[in-house]
Design a protein around this motif. Structure first.
Motif, PDB file in Angstrom:
ATOM      1  N   HIS A 156       0.849  -1.197   0.000  1.00 28.22           N
ATOM      2  CA  HIS A 156       0.000   0.000   0.000  1.00 28.22           C
ATOM      3  C   HIS A 156       0.881   1.241   0.000  1.00 28.22           C
ATOM      4  O   HIS A 156       1.959   1.245   0.601  1.00 28.22           O
ATOM      5  CB  HIS A 156      -0.906   0.009   1.232  1.00 28.22           C
ATOM      6  N   VAL A 157       0.418   2.290  -0.709  1.00 31.47           N
ATOM      7  CA  VAL A 157       1.192   3.531  -0.796  1.00 31.47           C
ATOM      8  C   VAL A 157       0.253   4.727  -0.750  1.00 31.47           C
ATOM      9  O   VAL A 157      -0.878   4.671  -1.220  1.00 31.47           O
ATOM     10  CB  VAL A 157       2.051   3.564  -2.095  1.00 31.47           C
ATOM     11  N   GLY A 158       0.743   5.802  -0.153  1.00 31.05           N
ATOM     12  CA  GLY A 158       0.017   7.064  -0.127  1.00 31.05           C
ATOM     13  C   GLY A 158       1.016   8.202  -0.189  1.00 31.05           C
ATOM     14  O   GLY A 158       2.220   7.982  -0.322  1.00 31.05           O
ATOM     15  N   ILE A 159       0.518   9.424  -0.076  1.00 31.49           N
ATOM     16  CA  ILE A 159       1.384  10.602  -0.067  1.00 31.49           C
ATOM     17  C   ILE A 159       1.175  11.357   1.242  1.00 31.49           C
ATOM     18  O   ILE A 159       0.040  11.566   1.676  1.00 31.49           O
ATOM     19  CB  ILE A 159       1.135  11.519  -1.285  1.00 31.49           C
ATOM     20  N   TYR A 160       2.286  11.721   1.856  1.00 27.77           N
ATOM     21  CA  TYR A 160       2.210  12.458   3.119  1.00 27.77           C
ATOM     22  C   TYR A 160       1.809  13.903   2.850  1.00 27.77           C
ATOM     23  O   TYR A 160       2.274  14.530   1.901  1.00 27.77           O
ATOM     24  CB  TYR A 160       3.565  12.420   3.842  1.00 27.77           C
ATOM     25  N   LEU A 161       0.942  14.431   3.698  1.00 26.29           N
ATOM     26  CA  LEU A 161       0.499  15.817   3.573  1.00 26.29           C
ATOM     27  C   LEU A 161       1.114  16.647   4.694  1.00 26.29           C
ATOM     28  O   LEU A 161       2.214  17.146   4.559  1.00 26.29           O
ATOM     29  CB  LEU A 161      -1.034  15.885   3.571  1.00 26.29           C
ATOM     30  N   LYS A 162       0.419  16.775   5.783  1.00 27.09           N
ATOM     31  CA  LYS A 162       0.905  17.543   6.927  1.00 27.09           C
ATOM     32  C   LYS A 162       0.327  16.958   8.206  1.00 27.09           C
ATOM     33  O   LYS A 162      -0.700  16.294   8.177  1.00 27.09           O
ATOM     34  CB  LYS A 162       0.458  19.012   6.817  1.00 27.09           C
ATOM     35  N   ASN A 163       1.016  17.236   9.324  1.00 24.48           N
ATOM     36  CA  ASN A 163       0.448  16.943  10.635  1.00 24.48           C
ATOM     37  C   ASN A 163       0.001  15.486  10.785  1.00 24.48           C
ATOM     38  O   ASN A 163      -1.091  15.203  11.261  1.00 24.48           O
ATOM     39  CB  ASN A 163      -0.724  17.900  10.902  1.00 24.48           C
ATOM     40  N   ASN A 164       0.859  14.562  10.332  1.00 24.38           N
ATOM     41  CA  ASN A 164       0.605  13.114  10.424  1.00 24.38           C
ATOM     42  C   ASN A 164      -0.564  12.632   9.566  1.00 24.38           C
ATOM     43  O   ASN A 164      -1.075  11.537   9.786  1.00 24.38           O
ATOM     44  CB  ASN A 164       0.371  12.686  11.884  1.00 24.38           C
ATOM     45  N   LYS A 165      -0.960  13.414   8.575  1.00 24.29           N
ATOM     46  CA  LYS A 165      -2.043  13.009   7.682  1.00 24.29           C
ATOM     47  C   LYS A 165      -1.464  12.630   6.312  1.00 24.29           C
ATOM     48  O   LYS A 165      -0.500  13.233   5.851  1.00 24.29           O
ATOM     49  CB  LYS A 165      -3.054  14.143   7.501  1.00 24.29           C
ATOM     50  N   PHE A 166      -2.079  11.642   5.683  1.00 22.89           N
ATOM     51  CA  PHE A 166      -1.672  11.242   4.335  1.00 22.89           C
ATOM     52  C   PHE A 166      -2.904  10.957   3.489  1.00 22.89           C
ATOM     53  O   PHE A 166      -3.998  10.755   4.004  1.00 22.89           O
ATOM     54  CB  PHE A 166      -0.720  10.042   4.374  1.00 22.89           C
ATOM     55  N   PHE A 167      -2.695  10.932   2.182  1.00 15.85           N
ATOM     56  CA  PHE A 167      -3.776  10.762   1.204  1.00 15.85           C
ATOM     57  C   PHE A 167      -3.531   9.477   0.432  1.00 15.85           C
ATOM     58  O   PHE A 167      -2.413   9.237  -0.042  1.00 15.85           O
ATOM     59  CB  PHE A 167      -3.772  11.963   0.260  1.00 15.85           C
ATOM     60  N   SER A 168      -4.552   8.640   0.320  1.00 15.12           N
ATOM     61  CA  SER A 168      -4.399   7.386  -0.427  1.00 15.12           C
ATOM     62  C   SER A 168      -5.762   6.807  -0.784  1.00 15.12           C
ATOM     63  O   SER A 168      -6.801   7.302  -0.335  1.00 15.12           O
ATOM     64  CB  SER A 168      -3.607   6.360   0.401  1.00 15.12           C
TER      65      SER A 168
END
Length: 197
Positions: A156-168
């Motif tokens: 599984h892969v996602g992209i890190y955004l900010k403040n320990n949040k990621f998008f996937s």
């Protein structure tokens, strides 16, 4: 035995350090230099809006629990807005349903003009990407890799955004912003990946 050998090989080659060798990052300067460059990329499959509204900026600031002034990369958040809520389909590559690696392929092509391999496992082994374990050094634009099945090293892969949040694109929940602090993601986090610059 074969899986164990591959896993140990990956650990010895890729995870030499828990931290990136340098603070490689898709910098704010890079993002600003791309501002206004909203011509459709011929390799991207979809076209996107060119402006992030004030309401959208407020939405993302609230979602990420940050100040509105921290939502700088408009192309990234326009992309997220256009895909959020899409259902997850393994092998999917369209707005009718998409999987995690296809979403990252489209995102990186549109936002950063970088081609990624098709699978999460291949992305983690791409020699342009430096892997590191520490989640404390994560910056917006870093890939985050997880092992959520017993079949693959990284699945599984996602992209890190900010403040320990990621998008996937998640099997449960579809395309969404999630928290690395959630027990499920914390347990299955393997490494982060940052393009060498």
């Amino acid at each position: 035995m074969f899986k164990k050998f591959i896993f140990l090989s990956l650990m010895s080659v890729s995870f030499v350090s828990c931290l990136p060798k340098k603070d490689f990052v898709i910098t704010d300067d890079f993002v600003k230099s791309q501002a206004g460059n909203n011509k459709k990329n011929s390799n991207a499959k979809y076209s996107y809006s060119t402006t992030l509204s004030d309401d959208d900026r407020k939405y993302f600031a609230k979602k990420l629990e940050v100040s509105e002034t921290e939502i700088i990369n408009e192309k990234l958040y326009i992309f997220i807005k256009s895909w959020e809520g899409t259902k997850y389909i393994y092998g999917g590559e369209t707005r009718a349903g998409i999987d995690c690696s296809a979403l990252m392929q489209e995102l990186y092509m549109h936002v950063y003009k970088k081609e990624l391999p098709r699978t999460a496992s291949e992305m983690s082994m791409d020699n342009r990407v430096e892997l590191f374990k520490s989640d404390e050094k994560l910056r917006e634009g870093d890939l985050v890799f997880f092992r959520i099945t017993d079949e693959k090293i990284i699945s599984h892969v996602g992209i890190y955004l900010k403040n320990n949040k990621f998008f996937s694109a998640n099997q449960v929940g579809g395309v969404e912003i999630s928290s690395l602090k959630k027990a499920y993601w914390k347990k299955n986090f393997v490494a982060a990946g940052r393009f060498k610059q």
